[in-house]
Design a protein around this motif. Structure first.
Motif, PDB file in Angstrom:
ATOM      1  N   ASN A 132     -13.186  15.450  29.069  1.00 44.47           N
ATOM      2  CA  ASN A 132     -11.879  14.823  28.902  1.00 44.47           C
ATOM      3  C   ASN A 132     -12.111  13.316  28.801  1.00 44.47           C
ATOM      4  OD1 ASN A 132      -9.421  13.460  29.574  1.00 44.47           O
ATOM      5  ND2 ASN A 132      -8.628  15.386  30.362  1.00 44.47           N
ATOM      6  N   SER A 133     -11.753  12.740  27.646  1.00 37.59           N
ATOM      7  CA  SER A 133     -12.018  11.321  27.398  1.00 37.59           C
ATOM      8  C   SER A 133     -10.731  10.512  27.386  1.00 37.59           C
ATOM      9  CB  SER A 133     -12.710  11.140  26.041  1.00 37.59           C
ATOM     10  OG  SER A 133     -13.884  11.896  25.966  1.00 37.59           O
ATOM     11  N   SER A 134     -10.790   9.352  28.023  1.00 39.96           N
ATOM     12  CA  SER A 134      -9.706   8.371  27.979  1.00 39.96           C
ATOM     13  C   SER A 134     -10.328   7.046  27.568  1.00 39.96           C
ATOM     14  CB  SER A 134      -9.047   8.208  29.355  1.00 39.96           C
ATOM     15  OG  SER A 134      -8.527   9.422  29.814  1.00 39.96           O
ATOM     16  N   PHE A 135      -9.514   6.184  26.942  1.00 43.12           N
ATOM     17  CA  PHE A 135     -10.040   4.930  26.431  1.00 43.12           C
ATOM     18  C   PHE A 135      -9.344   3.751  27.094  1.00 43.12           C
ATOM     19  CE2 PHE A 135     -10.642   8.216  23.304  1.00 43.12           C
ATOM     20  CZ  PHE A 135     -12.007   8.127  23.107  1.00 43.12           C
ATOM     21  N   ALA A 136     -10.147   2.809  27.554  1.00 43.70           N
ATOM     22  CA  ALA A 136      -9.614   1.611  28.201  1.00 43.70           C
ATOM     23  C   ALA A 136      -8.950   0.735  27.139  1.00 43.70           C
ATOM     24  CB  ALA A 136     -10.731   0.848  28.900  1.00 43.70           C
ATOM     25  N   LEU A 137      -7.732   0.301  27.422  1.00 46.85           N
ATOM     26  CA  LEU A 137      -7.023  -0.571  26.494  1.00 46.85           C
ATOM     27  C   LEU A 137      -7.385  -2.036  26.701  1.00 46.85           C
ATOM     28  CD1 LEU A 137      -3.507   1.096  26.675  1.00 46.85           C
ATOM     29  CD2 LEU A 137      -5.306   1.451  24.977  1.00 46.85           C
TER      30      LEU A 137
END
Length: 154
Positions: free
Chosen positions: A137-142
């Motif tokens: 599960n990947s999330s991206f830092a804004l």
């Protein structure tokens, strides 16, 4: 573990902000002779309080503009499964940090990528190939708010 006194703490605080300071300047700053300061540094290093010395590089300046936070679930938490995963993840050059976790996911990784296309390559060539992985599960830092490389010292 080495019991830290006020002089050790002063040495560590100075090194955290000025890692390239000379021993003589460090000794003067904390009020020790150069030889006494050198002995204390040796003890702090050998006891593991000081893990090493390095330059903190700017990911952005090196064209790594994307940070991904990746949650990984494995097929089980057997010792062999964990050690095989950990050995493999250490070989991935884009993994900045990897933590074994409690809770829903087994590991959390912080990954540097140049852009979304680069992250896709990392996902395809590295993450999907890690042993025993059943879920990624990947999330991206804004935006980075704080990146504190050191803990606060009293």
């Amino acid at each position: 573990m080495h019991e830290l006194d006020t002089l050790d703490t002063a040495i560590l605080k100075t090194l955290q902000s000025e890692g390239r300071i000379s021993n003589s300047a460090l000794a003067e700053r904390v009020g020790l002779s150069a030889s006494a300061c050198s002995r204390r540094l040796d003890i702090l290093e050998k006891s593991g309080v000081i893990k090493g010395y390095h330059a903190q590089l700017s990911h952005k300046a090196l064209d790594y503009r994307m940070i991904a936070i990746v949650h990984i679930s494995l097929s089980g938490q057997f010792a062999k499964t964990l050690s095989e995963f950990e050995a493999a993840v250490k070989r991935c050059p884009n993994v900045l940090v990897c933590y074994l976790m409690s809770g829903e996911y087994d590991y959390i990784l912080r990954i540097a990528a140049r852009d979304l296309e680069d992250y896709e390559r990392i996902h395809r060539d590295w993450l999907s190939a890690l042993p025993h992985v059943v879920k990624i599960n990947s999330s991206f830092a804004l935006r980075e708010i704080i990146d504190r490389p050191n803990v606060g010292l009293a």
